[in-house]
Design a protein around this motif. Sequence first.
Motif, PDB file in Angstrom:
ATOM      1  N   GLU A 163     -11.461 -12.054 -28.741  1.00 23.24           N
ATOM      2  CA  GLU A 163     -10.385 -11.263 -28.136  1.00 23.24           C
ATOM      3  C   GLU A 163     -10.438  -9.798 -28.569  1.00 23.24           C
ATOM      4  O   GLU A 163     -10.131  -8.902 -27.792  1.00 23.24           O
ATOM      5  N   ALA A 164     -10.828  -9.553 -29.791  1.00 26.84           N
ATOM      6  CA  ALA A 164     -10.809  -8.191 -30.319  1.00 26.84           C
ATOM      7  C   ALA A 164     -11.909  -7.314 -29.734  1.00 26.84           C
ATOM      8  O   ALA A 164     -11.775  -6.083 -29.725  1.00 26.84           O
ATOM      9  N   SER A 165     -12.993  -7.902 -29.254  1.00 24.01           N
ATOM     10  CA  SER A 165     -14.155  -7.104 -28.845  1.00 24.01           C
ATOM     11  C   SER A 165     -14.537  -7.266 -27.376  1.00 24.01           C
ATOM     12  O   SER A 165     -15.365  -6.497 -26.878  1.00 24.01           O
ATOM     13  N   ALA A 166     -13.973  -8.235 -26.667  1.00 22.50           N
ATOM     14  CA  ALA A 166     -14.425  -8.520 -25.303  1.00 22.50           C
ATOM     15  C   ALA A 166     -14.209  -7.339 -24.368  1.00 22.50           C
ATOM     16  O   ALA A 166     -15.117  -6.946 -23.624  1.00 22.50           O
ATOM     17  N   LEU A 167     -13.022  -6.744 -24.386  1.00 20.99           N
ATOM     18  CA  LEU A 167     -12.723  -5.641 -23.473  1.00 20.99           C
ATOM     19  C   LEU A 167     -13.574  -4.418 -23.790  1.00 20.99           C
ATOM     20  O   LEU A 167     -14.101  -3.763 -22.884  1.00 20.99           O
ATOM     21  N   THR A 168     -13.717  -4.093 -25.063  1.00 20.63           N
ATOM     22  CA  THR A 168     -14.540  -2.946 -25.450  1.00 20.63           C
ATOM     23  C   THR A 168     -15.993  -3.160 -25.039  1.00 20.63           C
ATOM     24  O   THR A 168     -16.655  -2.225 -24.574  1.00 20.63           O
ATOM     25  N   THR A 169     -16.484  -4.384 -25.193  1.00 18.75           N
ATOM     26  CA  THR A 169     -17.861  -4.686 -24.803  1.00 18.75           C
ATOM     27  C   THR A 169     -18.062  -4.478 -23.313  1.00 18.75           C
ATOM     28  O   THR A 169     -19.046  -3.854 -22.885  1.00 18.75           O
ATOM     29  N   LEU A 170     -17.138  -4.974 -22.504  1.00 21.57           N
ATOM     30  CA  LEU A 170     -17.258  -4.802 -21.053  1.00 21.57           C
ATOM     31  C   LEU A 170     -17.117  -3.333 -20.660  1.00 21.57           C
ATOM     32  O   LEU A 170     -17.774  -2.871 -19.716  1.00 21.57           O
ATOM     33  N   LEU A 249      -9.155 -15.301 -14.827  1.00 21.35           N
ATOM     34  CA  LEU A 249      -8.238 -15.412 -15.959  1.00 21.35           C
ATOM     35  C   LEU A 249      -8.499 -14.359 -17.024  1.00 21.35           C
ATOM     36  O   LEU A 249      -7.733 -14.239 -17.979  1.00 21.35           O
ATOM     37  N   ALA A 250      -9.591 -13.604 -16.879  1.00 21.64           N
ATOM     38  CA  ALA A 250      -9.890 -12.477 -17.763  1.00 21.64           C
ATOM     39  C   ALA A 250      -9.813 -12.878 -19.230  1.00 21.64           C
ATOM     40  O   ALA A 250      -9.107 -12.265 -20.034  1.00 21.64           O
ATOM     41  N   GLY A 251     -10.554 -13.908 -19.570  1.00 22.36           N
ATOM     42  CA  GLY A 251     -10.548 -14.411 -20.942  1.00 22.36           C
ATOM     43  C   GLY A 251     -11.299 -13.497 -21.898  1.00 22.36           C
ATOM     44  O   GLY A 251     -11.911 -12.502 -21.487  1.00 22.36           O
ATOM     45  N   PRO A 252     -11.253 -13.831 -23.180  1.00 24.88           N
ATOM     46  CA  PRO A 252     -10.513 -14.974 -23.748  1.00 24.88           C
ATOM     47  C   PRO A 252      -9.030 -14.667 -23.926  1.00 24.88           C
ATOM     48  O   PRO A 252      -8.672 -13.607 -24.434  1.00 24.88           O
ATOM     49  N   ASN A 253      -8.195 -15.586 -23.467  1.00 23.97           N
ATOM     50  CA  ASN A 253      -6.743 -15.483 -23.619  1.00 23.97           C
ATOM     51  C   ASN A 253      -6.209 -14.177 -23.043  1.00 23.97           C
ATOM     52  O   ASN A 253      -5.379 -13.495 -23.653  1.00 23.97           O
ATOM     53  N   PHE A 254      -6.702 -13.794 -21.848  1.00 24.65           N
ATOM     54  CA  PHE A 254      -6.259 -12.600 -21.120  1.00 24.65           C
ATOM     55  C   PHE A 254      -6.544 -11.308 -21.892  1.00 24.65           C
ATOM     56  O   PHE A 254      -5.909 -10.282 -21.637  1.00 24.65           O
ATOM     57  N   ALA A 255      -7.504 -11.342 -22.815  1.00 29.06           N
ATOM     58  CA  ALA A 255      -7.822 -10.153 -23.603  1.00 29.06           C
ATOM     59  C   ALA A 255      -8.492  -9.074 -22.759  1.00 29.06           C
ATOM     60  O   ALA A 255      -8.476  -7.895 -23.132  1.00 29.06           O
ATOM     61  N   THR A 256      -9.125  -9.461 -21.638  1.00 28.71           N
ATOM     62  CA  THR A 256      -9.779  -8.482 -20.766  1.00 28.71           C
ATOM     63  C   THR A 256      -9.027  -8.317 -19.447  1.00 28.71           C
ATOM     64  O   THR A 256      -9.563  -7.767 -18.489  1.00 28.71           O
ATOM     65  N   ASP A 257      -7.807  -8.802 -19.394  1.00 25.21           N
ATOM     66  CA  ASP A 257      -7.019  -8.714 -18.163  1.00 25.21           C
ATOM     67  C   ASP A 257      -6.622  -7.270 -17.898  1.00 25.21           C
ATOM     68  O   ASP A 257      -6.061  -6.592 -18.759  1.00 25.21           O
ATOM     69  N   ILE A 258      -6.945  -6.777 -16.721  1.00 20.45           N
ATOM     70  CA  ILE A 258      -6.555  -5.435 -16.301  1.00 20.45           C
ATOM     71  C   ILE A 258      -5.731  -5.556 -15.026  1.00 20.45           C
ATOM     72  O   ILE A 258      -5.525  -6.652 -14.503  1.00 20.45           O
ATOM     73  N   LEU A 259      -5.242  -4.445 -14.528  1.00 21.93           N
ATOM     74  CA  LEU A 259      -4.345  -4.489 -13.381  1.00 21.93           C
ATOM     75  C   LEU A 259      -5.011  -5.117 -12.161  1.00 21.93           C
ATOM     76  O   LEU A 259      -4.357  -5.811 -11.377  1.00 21.93           O
ATOM     77  N   GLY A 260      -6.321  -4.897 -12.002  1.00 17.45           N
ATOM     78  CA  GLY A 260      -7.022  -5.457 -10.847  1.00 17.45           C
ATOM     79  C   GLY A 260      -7.064  -6.972 -10.870  1.00 17.45           C
ATOM     80  O   GLY A 260      -6.816  -7.636  -9.848  1.00 17.45           O
ATOM     81  N   THR A 261      -7.381  -7.562 -12.009  1.00 18.74           N
ATOM     82  CA  THR A 261      -7.426  -9.023 -12.106  1.00 18.74           C
ATOM     83  C   THR A 261      -6.016  -9.617 -12.060  1.00 18.74           C
ATOM     84  O   THR A 261      -5.804 -10.697 -11.506  1.00 18.74           O
ATOM     85  N   PHE A 262      -5.052  -8.937 -12.651  1.00 21.40           N
ATOM     86  CA  PHE A 262      -3.656  -9.392 -12.579  1.00 21.40           C
ATOM     87  C   PHE A 262      -3.173  -9.395 -11.132  1.00 21.40           C
ATOM     88  O   PHE A 262      -2.501 -10.338 -10.686  1.00 21.40           O
ATOM     89  N   LEU A 263      -3.520  -8.365 -10.385  1.00 23.02           N
ATOM     90  CA  LEU A 263      -3.177  -8.305  -8.965  1.00 23.02           C
ATOM     91  C   LEU A 263      -3.840  -9.437  -8.192  1.00 23.02           C
ATOM     92  O   LEU A 263      -3.202 -10.084  -7.352  1.00 23.02           O
ATOM     93  N   TYR A 264      -5.099  -9.697  -8.473  1.00 21.04           N
ATOM     94  CA  TYR A 264      -5.831 -10.744  -7.756  1.00 21.04           C
ATOM     95  C   TYR A 264      -5.175 -12.107  -7.963  1.00 21.04           C
ATOM     96  O   TYR A 264      -4.943 -12.852  -7.003  1.00 21.04           O
ATOM     97  N   ARG A 265      -4.876 -12.453  -9.212  1.00 19.18           N
ATOM     98  CA  ARG A 265      -4.263 -13.755  -9.488  1.00 19.18           C
ATOM     99  C   ARG A 265      -2.886 -13.883  -8.845  1.00 19.18           C
ATOM    100  O   ARG A 265      -2.513 -14.944  -8.348  1.00 19.18           O
TER     101      ARG A 265
END
Length: 311
Positions: A163-170, A249-265
């Motif tokens: 969770e701590a690194s997934a968004l930064t990695t992407l 679901l922008a895992g892990p545990n919505f750690a990579t969830d952004i407005l685009g994926t939230f809108l899609y779901r």
Amino acid sequence: MTETALPGKKPFRWHIGVFLAPAVIIYSAIMILPLFATLNMALFNLTPEGVTTFVGLANFQTLFGDPRWADAFWNALANNTWFFLIHMLVQNPIGVLLAALLSSPKLRMAAFYRTAIFIPTILSFVIVGFVWKLILSPIWGIAPGLLDAVGLRWLYAPWLGQEASALTTLALVSVWQFVGIPMMLIYAALLTIPDEILEAAEMDGITGAKQFWKIKLPLILPSIGIISILTFVGNFNAFDLIYVSQGALAGPNFATDILGTFLYRTFFGFQLQLGDPHMGATIATAMFGIILVGVCIYLFTIQTRLRRYQF
């Protein structure tokens, strides 16, 4: 008798309207009308009986105030902001540095380097996301082996699974893909600087890196400003890379969830979550408002300050 124009009255240039009409019609059909339809949908909701009823701003109150929606929205907004900041602080400075290096007349094979750096920008998000997911995989990826080959195996971690690194990695993967765009725009801006200015600077003993910081950089600030606002708009519209790499679901545990994926779901639904077009339109309207405010701040504050550097 021939019709003559009245003295002092300019003839009506009807051909301008003819040339603009196709672009205006197409833009209105695919941009303006859907925009107003989305704004209109955000003001309505479905009753338990399945009847569409006008609710005004109640959907926005639910989005910002109801914990069931607000927690996910603010989490997505915070992630989106961090995604944007990484691009601003990493991608754009690297793009400026690469453009400065590649614009040097002493550099050989500059065209090859420009092409190699720009090629990732034309690749599909699907390809980029899938390939990088394979590279970073702890099971069959090549990243652990490459780090082990240079004695840095201890640095490796399953970055996309934490969770701590997934968004930064992407975000860094996105930087790798799109760094060629600011590079090419800044490179083009550097080429527009008149030779007379650079020659005068050289006569004053200002050369090399000193010339770039004191002469070239102030002159390309308007271009850097344009790149910044394009980065802002593009990042707050991001969706593809997160969806391909981490799923809806922008895992892990919505750690990579952004407005685009939230809108899609929200709009289309996903797994056990039913789609809600009206709340989806509300999120889309909120995204539009965020982007509009950011663009207006740039146009009416930053852009007016940057005009002094134009020549």
